[in-house]
Each structure stands twice: as structure tokens, then as C-alpha cells.
Design a protein around this motif. Structure first.
Motif, PDB file in Angstrom:
ATOM      1  N   GLU A 196      13.903  13.845  -2.979  1.00 25.97           N
ATOM      2  CA  GLU A 196      13.971  14.926  -2.005  1.00 25.97           C
ATOM      3  C   GLU A 196      12.743  14.917  -1.111  1.00 25.97           C
ATOM      4  OE1 GLU A 196      15.051  18.686  -3.920  1.00 25.97           O
ATOM      5  OE2 GLU A 196      15.850  17.455  -5.547  1.00 25.97           O
ATOM      6  N   LYS A 239      14.657   4.337  -4.777  1.00 27.85           N
ATOM      7  CA  LYS A 239      13.944   5.177  -3.819  1.00 27.85           C
ATOM      8  C   LYS A 239      14.678   5.182  -2.482  1.00 27.85           C
ATOM      9  CE  LYS A 239       9.650   4.725  -6.273  1.00 27.85           C
ATOM     10  NZ  LYS A 239       9.518   3.463  -7.031  1.00 27.85           N
ATOM     11  N   LYS A 240      14.942   6.390  -2.014  1.00 30.67           N
ATOM     12  CA  LYS A 240      15.752   6.560  -0.810  1.00 30.67           C
ATOM     13  C   LYS A 240      14.862   6.442   0.430  1.00 30.67           C
ATOM     14  CE  LYS A 240      18.761  10.154   1.076  1.00 30.67           C
ATOM     15  NZ  LYS A 240      19.067  11.584   0.885  1.00 30.67           N
ATOM     16  N   GLU A 261       9.304   4.239   5.457  1.00 34.93           N
ATOM     17  CA  GLU A 261       9.109   5.669   5.206  1.00 34.93           C
ATOM     18  C   GLU A 261      10.206   6.140   4.268  1.00 34.93           C
ATOM     19  OE1 GLU A 261       8.752   7.885   8.845  1.00 34.93           O
ATOM     20  OE2 GLU A 261       7.107   6.629   9.564  1.00 34.93           O
ATOM     21  N   PHE A 262       9.803   6.676   3.128  1.00 30.69           N
ATOM     22  CA  PHE A 262      10.773   7.156   2.146  1.00 30.69           C
ATOM     23  C   PHE A 262      11.012   8.652   2.316  1.00 30.69           C
ATOM     24  CE2 PHE A 262       9.251   3.180   0.436  1.00 30.69           C
ATOM     25  CZ  PHE A 262      10.396   2.609  -0.084  1.00 30.69           C
ATOM     26  N   GLU A 263      12.134   9.073   1.773  1.00 28.74           N
ATOM     27  CA  GLU A 263      12.581  10.456   1.909  1.00 28.74           C
ATOM     28  C   GLU A 263      11.545  11.459   1.359  1.00 28.74           C
ATOM     29  OE1 GLU A 263      15.361  11.319   3.477  1.00 28.74           O
ATOM     30  OE2 GLU A 263      14.965  13.439   3.093  1.00 28.74           O
ATOM     31  N   ASP A 264      10.875  11.105   0.265  1.00 30.67           N
ATOM     32  CA  ASP A 264       9.971  12.060  -0.394  1.00 30.67           C
ATOM     33  C   ASP A 264       8.680  12.315   0.394  1.00 30.67           C
ATOM     34  OD1 ASP A 264       8.700   9.665  -0.805  1.00 30.67           O
ATOM     35  OD2 ASP A 264       8.483   9.859  -2.975  1.00 30.67           O
ATOM     36  N   GLY A 265       8.390  11.458   1.370  1.00 29.78           N
ATOM     37  CA  GLY A 265       7.142  11.594   2.124  1.00 29.78           C
ATOM     38  C   GLY A 265       6.205  10.417   1.888  1.00 29.78           C
ATOM     39  N   SER A 266       6.554   9.548   0.944  1.00 29.95           N
ATOM     40  CA  SER A 266       5.783   8.324   0.720  1.00 29.95           C
ATOM     41  C   SER A 266       6.083   7.333   1.835  1.00 29.95           C
ATOM     42  CB  SER A 266       6.198   7.659  -0.603  1.00 29.95           C
ATOM     43  OG  SER A 266       5.844   8.449  -1.707  1.00 29.95           O
ATOM     44  N   THR A 267       5.072   6.565   2.206  1.00 32.12           N
ATOM     45  CA  THR A 267       5.272   5.426   3.101  1.00 32.12           C
ATOM     46  C   THR A 267       4.629   4.225   2.428  1.00 32.12           C
ATOM     47  OG1 THR A 267       5.164   6.850   5.054  1.00 32.12           O
ATOM     48  CG2 THR A 267       4.785   4.496   5.407  1.00 32.12           C
ATOM     49  N   THR A 268       5.337   3.108   2.387  1.00 34.44           N
ATOM     50  CA  THR A 268       4.708   1.915   1.828  1.00 34.44           C
ATOM     51  C   THR A 268       4.610   0.849   2.917  1.00 34.44           C
ATOM     52  OG1 THR A 268       6.779   0.979   1.004  1.00 34.44           O
ATOM     53  CG2 THR A 268       5.549   2.395  -0.504  1.00 34.44           C
ATOM     54  N   LYS A 273      14.145   6.427   4.630  1.00 35.76           N
ATOM     55  CA  LYS A 273      14.708   7.092   5.796  1.00 35.76           C
ATOM     56  C   LYS A 273      14.348   6.413   7.102  1.00 35.76           C
ATOM     57  CE  LYS A 273      11.246  10.726   6.519  1.00 35.76           C
ATOM     58  NZ  LYS A 273      10.928  12.134   6.321  1.00 35.76           N
ATOM     59  N   ALA A 304       0.837  -1.195   0.000  1.00 34.91           N
ATOM     60  CA  ALA A 304       0.000   0.000   0.000  1.00 34.91           C
ATOM     61  C   ALA A 304       0.868   1.240   0.000  1.00 34.91           C
ATOM     62  CB  ALA A 304      -0.892   0.008   1.235  1.00 34.91           C
TER      63      ALA A 304
END
Lengths: 356, 356
Positions: free
Chosen positions: A257, B145-146, B228-235, B148, A236
Motif C-alpha cells: 500500500e 513488490k508492486k 518507484e514502488f507503490e509503498d514509497g520505496s524507490t530502488t 508504479k 540502492a
């Protein structure tokens, strides 16, 4: 870049991201909000400006201003930019999408009607969707993993908790009370009828190809997309509701970023999933059929645009919107042979729908 | 393959998957459940069998049976198989993991103590974790994808809804009532104290390297991991709770076959997230410190194994388990220089803990 629809919420967010990434704005296209447009001209210094209405030209603080749909196409043709952000609303966004692709430009596409109506004739390799749901699906796709179902989420719109018996009296003001955020008028009404989600399923079908697509209601609007994989895994995509995330990815490849803070699940506490059913959302009745026949999207889009105009003008009731769309869908079982047919079918359906 | 711990729940599921994929079983290693072992021997016809206790050898229906830890190491050394599935419980699983890597074999690792205690000296390139949480993290990682922060989920264990004041009277029987599923005794107690999740964070730290790791309670145990990815996405990775999914991926690369039905979110209806706090889970007090000093995992593992033995023998109370582990953690601020030191520290901590 060329930005079509600069004064809407997608346009405004696109300019914020363009500023963050120091991207040049070559063309600004806007509608009637000349005040905001003038501010944007001052800040971004575009080469060309196009607005909707010739009568407004004198109000625009720019020496190179044109008006009308043909001017949009000319501006795309004349620009050396490789990227068009299309955030126009409605069927009128299709021609600019086609023109941009014809000129070999990439299209960051927020105008969902381009794919809903013309998807069969749009080269999706040139498209990067600006929409949380399709962005979410794109984010979750993985090369080595076989997926079997793509699911997008819906907020449920303004009437998700209304007593079903009261829906027949719903007013325009009621329909515009989106539970989770503020958007333009048309898309907020489409959200209340669930037609917006049906359109997004059609877009997904064109963007990602044949397959199984579905939607569920997630009331917090924090999950935007899920992919069910063959092995039994489901992934998701969570993000706080902001178009800046898909926009940033559309404007810059391999974007890593910080755009938004990540969702704080502990603050949220819980998530709730509900089925979309046709008792509340009549349009859902034709979901399966149209997903099997996505070329018929042009019909429901045209009928929907006309029905919304009538609803906004207080000529039909809220429930009549989907009724009329479904009527049109049943009446026009047509298949375009080429893109000109799409424009013909669109005209024909509108004419018929207006006389309903 | 070589299967260590064939009669536990991981072992049984591994054999189901091995059967599905028609994989050969070269060595079966089991403990005291000789009846089940004999059934497995009949079905899978292993070349070598190893059990825990020499006194049970005569009960085993196989001509090539040995007993004891040294026999496990010899069986690994003598086998031509490239894969060892290590589903042993506790610190005694470390030596076989090291031996397998020394013999250049891949290790599908369910024995979490191997990494908790010896992670600094284990070549994780040889490891594929059999654990829903680490499998989930692995599933979600994407090259471009970076990320964090990596988050794993916890069920909260047997006492997640208990009145805090009653915890001091919790019995072994109480601790074994896991809310969501059935596992072996040691891991179910570790789940009740939340030590299991602390161990999984340490494992994640060794498997995925330096970074930010955390855990949250998700009461349905349907989400196992989030990134949690750097861009603000969370999967997030959702799957019905079954070890067959990570096992299948550990046994076969690029596995795209159906192992489980996907989670049905509409049937679930809602998901709930809760913070893990040290009021209920005293061990959480040292989480941040040990994640900064993961080499000290050997201390808490040894102290924890001893404390659980005492709790099972009714010598200490439930709350004493974490108390004693934390005491040991404070007492032994040590750093191993090599893998022999790990075994020395383990011995020393056990000795001290037993005399507590």
C-alpha cells in the motif's frame, strides 16, 4: 499488538500505521510522557498499560496500569498477541526482546541495543527490523543474486560540517541539532558520534549474517542502503525519511500500500557521498575490529550508555564519549557464553565506565 | 550462438563474454569492417559468416561466406543454436528478430528498432534486452513488490550543456562528442537529440507492459534505471558503464560471476539529476503521446533513420532531425494490423521523409 515505547517517535508512527491497518493494540508501554499516553489510551483502548515510574500510576487514565521493567515482561507473557513492537531505548530493551521470542512472538525491532548487545543469543528469524537502513537492505536482497557487500548510509550527524578543532567544545545543545530530522536525545547524540551507525552495522551483521558491511555518508538521507552484487551491479534503496515505511512492512507482510510519496530526484537535484573517517568520528577506529568480533557489542553499548549519561550531565566533553567507549572496548576483551553472561558483562562495564 | 553485428561495440563485447563463458559461435554477421571480422573468424571459428556487401566476400577468410539481409535470415534458419544476439543497427534488425522468434530461438536484443518499430508483433517472452537501462529495470523488479513507475536515465548527450541558441549550428562532429562514452554514429546522434531515450521508453513499454514510464538525466551515467514502488520505496541500479554486464546476463541465466568492478560512490562524490525538457530536446514534445500510442513507433523510427542520413550527408541541420521526425509523426497517424503493415508503413514514411 504489544507496543513498547508508545510515546517516542517510533511509537507514535507505529500507532498511525496501526490505525491505517485497523490493528488492535493490546498493550501500551510508555515512559514519562503521561499526557500523550493518556491520549493514546483514549484512542486505542489497550487491555494493559505499563509505565516506567510507579509514582506516575495515578495520573494514567486506565484501570490496569503497572510500572517497571518486570511488568513489561509480565505484560508480554500475558498477551495473546503475536507481534511485539519494541521501540524502547537502550539496553533495557533486550530483556523484552528475549521474552517476546521466548513466548514465540514476532518482534518488530527498533531497539537496536537488543542486537548490538545480545545479537549472538537472539533468534533473528523472529525479528523484523524497524530501521530505514536494515529495511532498505532487506528490500534490496534478491534470492537469485549473489551479494558481496552491504552498505548503509549515515547523515553525518550534527557535526558533519564542523571545524574539527571546535569539536572539543561541542555542547549537548549542539549535539542535538541533527541536520536532517528530529529524534530522541540518545540516538541523536549517537548520530553525532557515529556510534549509531556502528551499532547499525552490528545489527546488520546479526540480521544478515557474516559478510562485508560498510557505511558511507549520504548528506540528504534519501538513500538508506546499497547492496553491491557479485556481477558488478549495485542497487540502492531511496525513500523519504520516515519510519512509517519500515513500520508498515513490519506490521503487515507483503505490504503493497502507499505509505509515503516517492523521492522526487528532480526536486533534490543532486546527491553527495562522503567517507566516514575517524578524524571526525573517533569511534570509527574500532569499526573493522568490532565487525570481526560482533560479540563485543555488549561492551561498547554499555560504555556508550554510561558515557552519554555523563555527557548529558555535563561531566565529560563530547569528544570524551567515544574516547571512553574505545577505552572500555580495549579493556574488556570478553566473550559471553550465554545470555546471562551478557547481562553480567553489561553490569561490569557500566560499573567500570562510571568510575572512569 | 548466432551473433548479428559482431564488429560493433556490442558485438566485440559479446565475443569477450562468449570467450569468458566458453560459448560456441556458430554464425558471425558483420558489415564493412572485414579486418576485424577476419580476426574474429580466426579466434572463434564460426560455421557460417554473413556480411553486408557481396563485393567484400573475397576479402573474408572463410569458406562459407554469404552477403545481404536474406542471407542473415537463412543463417538463422539453418543454425541449431538456441540464442541469437542481435546487435544490428536500425530497422533492418527487425526481420532477423522476427525470424529468430519464428525459429523458437531466444533473442538477446541490442537492436532497439526491433521493438520500437515492431514491438506490437514481437513475442517479448523470447527477448532478453542488451541495454543498461532495460537490464537495470529487469534487475530491480521483484515479484512481491508492486511497482508504479519505471524510470530510465539519460546522459543528456553531446549538447546537454550547450547554449540553446547555438544548437542550430551544431555539426555532425559536434553531435558525435558523447560526454560519457563512445558508441556507433547513429546511436550517438540519437543520444544528442534524446530520440535514443524515447526509443528506450518505447522498448520498456513493450518489454514490461502497460504502465508509467519516464526518463531523467543523470550526468555521470552510473545509475541506469530506477523503479518507484507503490509503498514509497524507490530502488536504483548502479553500474559502471559497460555493456558486458547486460550481455553476460543475456548469455547466461542466473549469472552471478564478476563482470565489472562495482561503482565506487566515494570516488564519484556526487550525482546530479536533471529534467529532460523539450526546449533542448524537441523530440520530448511527443513523449507522452507516443507512450500512449506505442504502435506509432514505426513512424518515428523510419523518419528518424531518414533524417539522420540527411544530417550525416549535410543536407539538413541538427535541429531539423527532430523537426522532421515530429512532422512525420503528425502526418502518419496509422496503426498496423499485422507485421506486414509495419514494413509497409516503414516504406511509406521513408519515402515521404526523403522528399521533405
Amino acid at each position: 499488538m504489544i507496543l513498547l515505547g508508545s510515546t517516542g517517535s517510533i511509537g507514535v508512527n507505529t500507532l498511525l500505521i496501526a490505525k491505517k491497518f485497523s490493528l488492535n493494540i493490546d498493550v501500551l508501554v510508555a515512559g514519562k510522557n503521561i499526557d500523550l499516553l493518556n491520549q493514546q489510551i483514549k484512542e486505542f483502548d489497550p487491555r494493559v498499560v505499563v509505565i516506567a515510574d510507579e509514582l506516575d500510576i495515578h495520573k494514567v487514565n486506565h484501570k490496569n496500569v503497572e510500572a517497571g521493567n518486570e511488568a513489561i515482561l509480565r505484560a508480554i507473557e500475558s498477551s495473546e498477541c503475536e507481534l511485539v513492537v519494541n521501540a524502547l531505548v537502550g539496553f533495557l530493551g533486550l530483556a523484552p526482546t528475549l521474552k517476546a521470542i521466548e513466548c514465540n512472538k514476532q518482534v518488530a525491532l527498533a531497539n537496536k541495543e537488543s542486537l548490538v548487545a545480545g545479537g549472538e543469543f537472539v533468534d533473528v528469524n523472529k525479528i523484523q527490523p524497524i530501521d530505514s537502513e536494515h529495511f532498505g537492505l532487506w528490500y534490496l536482497l534478491q534470492e537469485n543474486k549473489k551479494h558481496k557487500k552491504m552498505v548503509i548510509t549515515a547523515s553525518g550527524g550534527a557535526f558533519r560540517n564542523w571545524d574539527l578543532n571546535k569539536l572539543k567544545n561541542a555542547t549537548l545543545a549542539d549535539a542535538l541539532k541533527h541536520p536532517n530530522w528530529s529524534m530522541g536525545q540518545k540516538i541523536t547524540i549517537d548520530s553525532a558520534t557515529m556510534t549509531n551507525k556502528l551499532f547499525e552495522l552490528l545489527e546488520a551483521r546479526w540480521l544478515f549474517g557474516k559478510g562485508v558491511y560498510d557505511a558511507v555518508i549520504e548528506t540528504n538521507s534519501l538513500i538508506h542502503a546499497l547492496i553491491e552484487f557479485e556481477d558488478g551491479s549495485t542497487t540502492a534503496h531511496f525513500a523519504n525519511a520516515s519510519m512509517q515505511l519500515p513500520i508498515a512492512h513490519a506490521l503487515k507482510q507483503n505490504m503493497n500500500e502507499k505509505i509515503l510519496p516517492n523521492v522526487d530526484l528532480l526536486k533534490i537535484g543532486s546527491l553527495e557521498f562522503k567517507q566516514i573517517n575517524s578524524d571526525r568520528y573517533a569511534i570509527w577506529e574500532i569499526k573493522e575490529d568490532i565487525l570481526k568480533n560482533p560479540h563485543r557489542g555488549v561492551v561498547i553499548n554499555a560504555a556508550n550508555e554510561v558515557a552519554i549519561e555523563k555527557f548529558v550531565a555535563n561531566k565529560i566533553s563530547f569528544l570524551d564519549i567515544s574516547k571512553e567507549v574505545i577505552q572500555a572496548y580495549k579493556k574488556f576483551d570478553v566473550k559471553a557464553k550465554n545470555i546471562s553472561d551478557i547481562f553480567e558483562i553489561d553490569k561490569e562495564v557500566r560499573k567500570w565506565s562510571k568510575q572512569l
